[in-house]
Write a protein that holds these residues in place. Structure first.
Motif, PDB file in Angstrom:
ATOM      1  N   LEU A 110       0.863  -1.301   0.057  1.00 54.96           N
ATOM      2  CA  LEU A 110       0.054  -0.005  -0.202  1.00 54.96           C
ATOM      3  C   LEU A 110       0.849   1.101   0.101  1.00 54.96           C
ATOM      4  CD1 LEU A 110      -2.818  -1.066   2.413  1.00 54.96           C
ATOM      5  CD2 LEU A 110      -2.690  -1.223   0.133  1.00 54.96           C
ATOM      6  N   THR A 111       0.332   2.410  -0.834  1.00 55.11           N
ATOM      7  CA  THR A 111       1.194   3.327  -0.934  1.00 55.11           C
ATOM      8  C   THR A 111       1.168   4.202   0.448  1.00 55.11           C
ATOM      9  OG1 THR A 111       0.974   3.450  -3.335  1.00 55.11           O
ATOM     10  CG2 THR A 111       1.474   5.721  -2.317  1.00 55.11           C
ATOM     11  N   GLN A 112       2.154   4.838   0.878  1.00 59.13           N
ATOM     12  CA  GLN A 112       2.208   5.688   2.103  1.00 59.13           C
ATOM     13  C   GLN A 112       2.675   7.011   1.541  1.00 59.13           C
ATOM     14  OE1 GLN A 112       3.158   3.659   5.763  1.00 59.13           O
ATOM     15  NE2 GLN A 112       4.013   2.142   4.512  1.00 59.13           N
ATOM     16  N   GLN A 113       3.352   7.053   0.623  1.00 61.12           N
ATOM     17  CA  GLN A 113       4.053   8.269   0.244  1.00 61.12           C
ATOM     18  C   GLN A 113       3.282   9.307  -0.492  1.00 61.12           C
ATOM     19  OE1 GLN A 113       7.021   9.019   0.984  1.00 61.12           O
ATOM     20  NE2 GLN A 113       7.929   6.924   1.481  1.00 61.12           N
ATOM     21  N   TYR A 164       4.446   9.121  13.051  1.00 58.77           N
ATOM     22  CA  TYR A 164       3.096   8.562  12.975  1.00 58.77           C
ATOM     23  C   TYR A 164       2.801   7.484  12.242  1.00 58.77           C
ATOM     24  CZ  TYR A 164       1.494  13.391  15.255  1.00 58.77           C
ATOM     25  OH  TYR A 164       1.068  14.383  16.064  1.00 58.77           O
ATOM     26  N   SER A 165       1.813   6.712  12.588  1.00 57.38           N
ATOM     27  CA  SER A 165       1.428   5.540  11.650  1.00 57.38           C
ATOM     28  C   SER A 165       0.334   5.841  10.872  1.00 57.38           C
ATOM     29  CB  SER A 165       0.926   4.360  12.614  1.00 57.38           C
ATOM     30  OG  SER A 165      -0.012   4.612  13.463  1.00 57.38           O
ATOM     31  N   GLY A 166       0.183   5.448   9.555  1.00 59.29           N
ATOM     32  CA  GLY A 166      -1.203   5.639   8.832  1.00 59.29           C
ATOM     33  C   GLY A 166      -2.271   4.996   9.112  1.00 59.29           C
ATOM     34  N   CYS A 167      -3.248   5.852   8.743  1.00 51.35           N
ATOM     35  CA  CYS A 167      -4.590   5.245   9.153  1.00 51.35           C
ATOM     36  C   CYS A 167      -4.898   3.927   8.141  1.00 51.35           C
ATOM     37  CB  CYS A 167      -5.595   6.162   8.882  1.00 51.35           C
ATOM     38  SG  CYS A 167      -7.273   5.670   8.635  1.00 51.35           S
ATOM     39  N   LYS A 175      -5.963   4.536  -2.119  1.00 47.76           N
ATOM     40  CA  LYS A 175      -5.115   4.385  -3.305  1.00 47.76           C
ATOM     41  C   LYS A 175      -4.925   5.538  -4.095  1.00 47.76           C
ATOM     42  CE  LYS A 175      -6.735  -0.009  -3.155  1.00 47.76           C
ATOM     43  NZ  LYS A 175      -5.899  -1.375  -2.541  1.00 47.76           N
ATOM     44  N   PRO A 176      -3.744   6.139  -3.595  1.00 43.22           N
ATOM     45  CA  PRO A 176      -3.241   7.439  -4.172  1.00 43.22           C
ATOM     46  C   PRO A 176      -2.254   7.141  -5.164  1.00 43.22           C
ATOM     47  CG  PRO A 176      -2.183   7.140  -1.890  1.00 43.22           C
ATOM     48  CD  PRO A 176      -3.189   5.971  -2.089  1.00 43.22           C
ATOM     49  N   VAL A 177      -2.210   7.844  -6.203  1.00 38.74           N
ATOM     50  CA  VAL A 177      -1.651   7.770  -7.410  1.00 38.74           C
ATOM     51  C   VAL A 177      -0.775   9.119  -7.707  1.00 38.74           C
ATOM     52  CG1 VAL A 177      -1.248   7.216  -9.958  1.00 38.74           C
ATOM     53  CG2 VAL A 177      -2.768   6.016  -8.434  1.00 38.74           C
ATOM     54  N   ALA A 178       0.457   9.099  -7.623  1.00 39.62           N
ATOM     55  CA  ALA A 178       1.039  10.542  -8.214  1.00 39.62           C
ATOM     56  C   ALA A 178       0.890  10.723  -9.487  1.00 39.62           C
ATOM     57  CB  ALA A 178       2.542  10.535  -7.589  1.00 39.62           C
ATOM     58  N   HIS A 193      -0.475  19.554 -11.209  1.00 44.14           N
ATOM     59  CA  HIS A 193      -0.003  18.378 -10.655  1.00 44.14           C
ATOM     60  C   HIS A 193      -0.326  17.929  -9.756  1.00 44.14           C
ATOM     61  CE1 HIS A 193       2.702  21.166  -8.782  1.00 44.14           C
ATOM     62  NE2 HIS A 193       2.986  20.167  -8.062  1.00 44.14           N
ATOM     63  N   GLY A 194      -0.070  16.694  -9.091  1.00 45.77           N
ATOM     64  CA  GLY A 194      -0.693  16.522  -7.722  1.00 45.77           C
ATOM     65  C   GLY A 194      -0.903  14.867  -7.459  1.00 45.77           C
ATOM     66  N   THR A 195      -2.132  14.503  -6.948  1.00 44.90           N
ATOM     67  CA  THR A 195      -2.296  13.276  -6.473  1.00 44.90           C
ATOM     68  C   THR A 195      -3.726  12.776  -6.758  1.00 44.90           C
ATOM     69  OG1 THR A 195      -0.478  13.262  -4.749  1.00 44.90           O
ATOM     70  CG2 THR A 195      -2.096  11.398  -4.653  1.00 44.90           C
TER      71      THR A 195
END
Length: 236
Positions: A110-113, A164-167, A175-178, A193-195
């Protein structure tokens, strides 16, 4: 998940894409295995060569996974002609899983960035921002959860990670996509530009833009798997 005997070969050979995914798992990653409802934290990764000439295995990689009180071991074993992948139950609250070994056919890291997250004072968890709330200048968790009545603020993710930990709900469902910079196909002006994030991100294949410089009004193609932007030739 399909179970097999602990002494049996788990798989005759897993797909190269799965091998590549498991080989890229790192300590601190968050995973979904076989599409299961559990979201796993990776707490340790061990790579070990096997030098015994009587052992057909060449090496193995073991990832220690935890979710609540459950602890599983994700194991990738290399043979001269194939790889096998299995999930070993080390500790569980479900007695029906105790001691079992499961086939592994899918692993998702899973994406955390993401560049921005939302947090609340005194908390220890970050959330992905709710895009609709952000459009109105508000900071709210994308998952709709969090602490009721709490005041959230938007911060750069690198200021709170890894403290901090991610929710887990945000990590699993948003499902973030840069997205790389979107430019006008007519005059090359940078537009945005963005996410992208959300459960329906995979269905997005184009972005409608209007260029303030040259007046181009059309659609650019988007590959959400790679974040690559192109031009929809039918609109130019």
């Amino acid at each position: 998940m399909g179970a097999t005997d602990a002494d049996a070969t788990v798989d005759a050979g897993v797909a190269p894409a799965l091998v590549d995914t498991i080989q890229h798992i790192e300590d601190g990653d968050v995973l979904v295995v076989n599409g299961d409802s559990r979201t796993w934290d990776v707490s340790d990764v061990v790579d070990r060569s096997i030098e015994d000439p009587n052992d057909a295995r060449e090496s193995k990689r073991v990832c220690r996974l935890s979710c609540g009180a459950s602890v599983f071991g994700l194991e990738l074993v290399a043979y001269p002609d194939r790889y096998t992948a299995s999930l070993h139950v080390l500790a569980t609250e479900d007695w029906t899983e105790d001691g079992q070994v499961f086939d592994v056919h899918d692993v998702e890291i899973l994406t955390q960035q993401v560049p921005w997250v939302v947090v609340t004072g005194g908390g220890d968890r970050y959330h992905f921002p709710d895009p609709q709330a952000a459009a109105f200048g508000e900071a709210q968790p994308a998952c709709g959860g969090g602490n009721p009545g709490a005041t959230y603020r938007v911060v750069r993710s690198n200021t709170v990670r890894p403290t901090y930990s991610g929710c887990k709900d945000c990590l699993r469902h948003e499902k973030p996509v840069a997205l790389e910079s979107v430019t006008c196909p007519s005059c090359s002006k940078a537009i945005c530009h963005g996410t992208f994030q959300g459960g329906a991100v995979g269905a997005v294949d184009g972005l409608s833009i209007t260029c303030p410089r040259c007046g181009f009004d059309g659609v650019v193609d988007i590959d959400v798997d790679s974040g690559v932007v192109g031009v929809d030739d039918s609109t130019t």
